[in-house]
Scaffold this motif. Structure first.
Motif, PDB file in Angstrom:
ATOM      1  N   ARG A   1       0.835  -1.211   0.000  1.00  0.00           N
ATOM      2  CA  ARG A   1       0.000   0.000   0.000  1.00  0.00           C
ATOM      3  C   ARG A   1       0.868   1.259   0.000  1.00  0.00           C
ATOM      4  NH1 ARG A   1      -4.347  -1.735   4.677  1.00  0.00           N
ATOM      5  NH2 ARG A   1      -6.082  -2.311   3.305  1.00  0.00           N
ATOM      6  N   LYS A   2       1.893   1.244   0.817  1.00  0.00           N
ATOM      7  CA  LYS A   2       2.774   2.410   0.926  1.00  0.00           C
ATOM      8  C   LYS A   2       3.448   2.701  -0.405  1.00  0.00           C
ATOM      9  CE  LYS A   2       6.715   4.198   3.565  1.00  0.00           C
ATOM     10  NZ  LYS A   2       7.711   3.893   4.640  1.00  0.00           N
ATOM     11  N   LYS A   3       3.922   1.666  -1.084  1.00  0.00           N
ATOM     12  CA  LYS A   3       4.603   1.882  -2.355  1.00  0.00           C
ATOM     13  C   LYS A   3       3.651   2.396  -3.424  1.00  0.00           C
ATOM     14  CE  LYS A   3       8.535  -1.169  -1.685  1.00  0.00           C
ATOM     15  NZ  LYS A   3       9.337  -2.292  -2.185  1.00  0.00           N
ATOM     16  N   LEU A   4       2.431   1.893  -3.439  1.00  0.00           N
ATOM     17  CA  LEU A   4       1.460   2.359  -4.428  1.00  0.00           C
ATOM     18  C   LEU A   4       1.106   3.825  -4.209  1.00  0.00           C
ATOM     19  CD1 LEU A   4      -0.967  -0.722  -4.618  1.00  0.00           C
ATOM     20  CD2 LEU A   4       0.869  -0.116  -6.199  1.00  0.00           C
ATOM     21  N   THR A   5       0.890   4.197  -2.958  1.00  0.00           N
ATOM     22  CA  THR A   5       0.512   5.590  -2.677  1.00  0.00           C
ATOM     23  C   THR A   5       1.704   6.534  -2.836  1.00  0.00           C
ATOM     24  OG1 THR A   5       0.852   5.186  -0.297  1.00  0.00           O
ATOM     25  CG2 THR A   5      -1.386   4.969  -1.152  1.00  0.00           C
TER      26      THR A   5
END
Length: 226
Positions: free
Chosen positions: A198-202
């Motif tokens: 999630r962190k990488k996508l955002t």
């Protein structure tokens, strides 16, 4: 992919298993037909790589037994027996494809991807997921043509959820898909990996596509849910 590799050659098994894991696949291994049946009856695999000549129970008997029991895993027969009638016999027994030894590793990968794609209904190598592009051939996720750096298992998680877009996938199923018999993940490994993904996508300007459903698991939102 989650793979089961069955071959009585320890040398070939070690080499191929190492390379398959290096390319991001979870691989369980068996050296004989009895072990192959035991694994296939107690776990879920995308594709079984099955040698035809095996000790205890031969590969064709393993294949026919699994098909008779309703097993719908993809099966790639891997063997030195390459005559036309032998290939036809293997395909008629329920194999999805047939690869004759010796072979190039890249061809093995291509055939595994083709089997998995046909069985999952995803025959195209590229899939649009929100603002992202999932490239199954290159095993990468891109946004506007730029590759998003991901670990091997982060990619496997994203690809697995994308294959089941809109469907809730339980933590246990995700864990089984990401890890093989050589790894013993911590109890919170899936939750931590979801947070990292999630962190990488955002961080790369994407929406939070990965959602959770309390007590059930995680899912990737479909376009109409965004």
């Amino acid at each position: 992919m989650k793979l089961l590799f069955v071959d009585d050659s320890g040398r070939l098994q070690r080499s191929l298993t190492h390379n398959l894991r290096r390319h991001g696949h979870a691989v369980d291994t068996a050296l004989d037909g009895e072990s192959a049946l035991r694994y296939a009856r107690h776990d879920v695999y995308d594709v079984i790589i099955l040698d035809r000549m095996l000790p205890k129970v031969d590969g064709l008997t393993v294949l026919k037994t699994l098909r008779d029991e309703g097993c719908d895993f993809g099966v790639l027969l891997l063997t030195a027996m390459g005559a036309v009638d032998e290939r036809v016999e293997g395909l008629c027994a329920g194999a999805d494809d047939y690869l004759v030894k010796p072979f190039a590793f890249d061809e093995l990968l291509a055939r595994l991807n083709a089997i998995n794609g046909r069985r999952s209904g995803l025959t195209q190598p590229l899939q649009t997921v929100g603002e992202f592009t999932l490239d199954r051939t290159g095993r990468q996720v891109l946004k506007a043509g730029v590759t998003i750096p991901m670990s091997r298992r982060e990619y496997m998680l994203f690809e697995y959820l994308a294959r089941n877009t809109g469907k809730v996938v339980g933590r246990r199923k995700i864990e089984d898909h990401l890890y093989d018999e050589s790894r013993f993940p911590q109890s919170n490994a899936v939750d931590r990996m979801v947070c990292s993904l999630r962190k990488k996508l955002t961080e790369h300007g994407g929406r939070d596509l990965v959602r959770s459903r309390r007590g059930e698991g995680y899912y990737l939102i479909a376009e109409q849910d965004s």
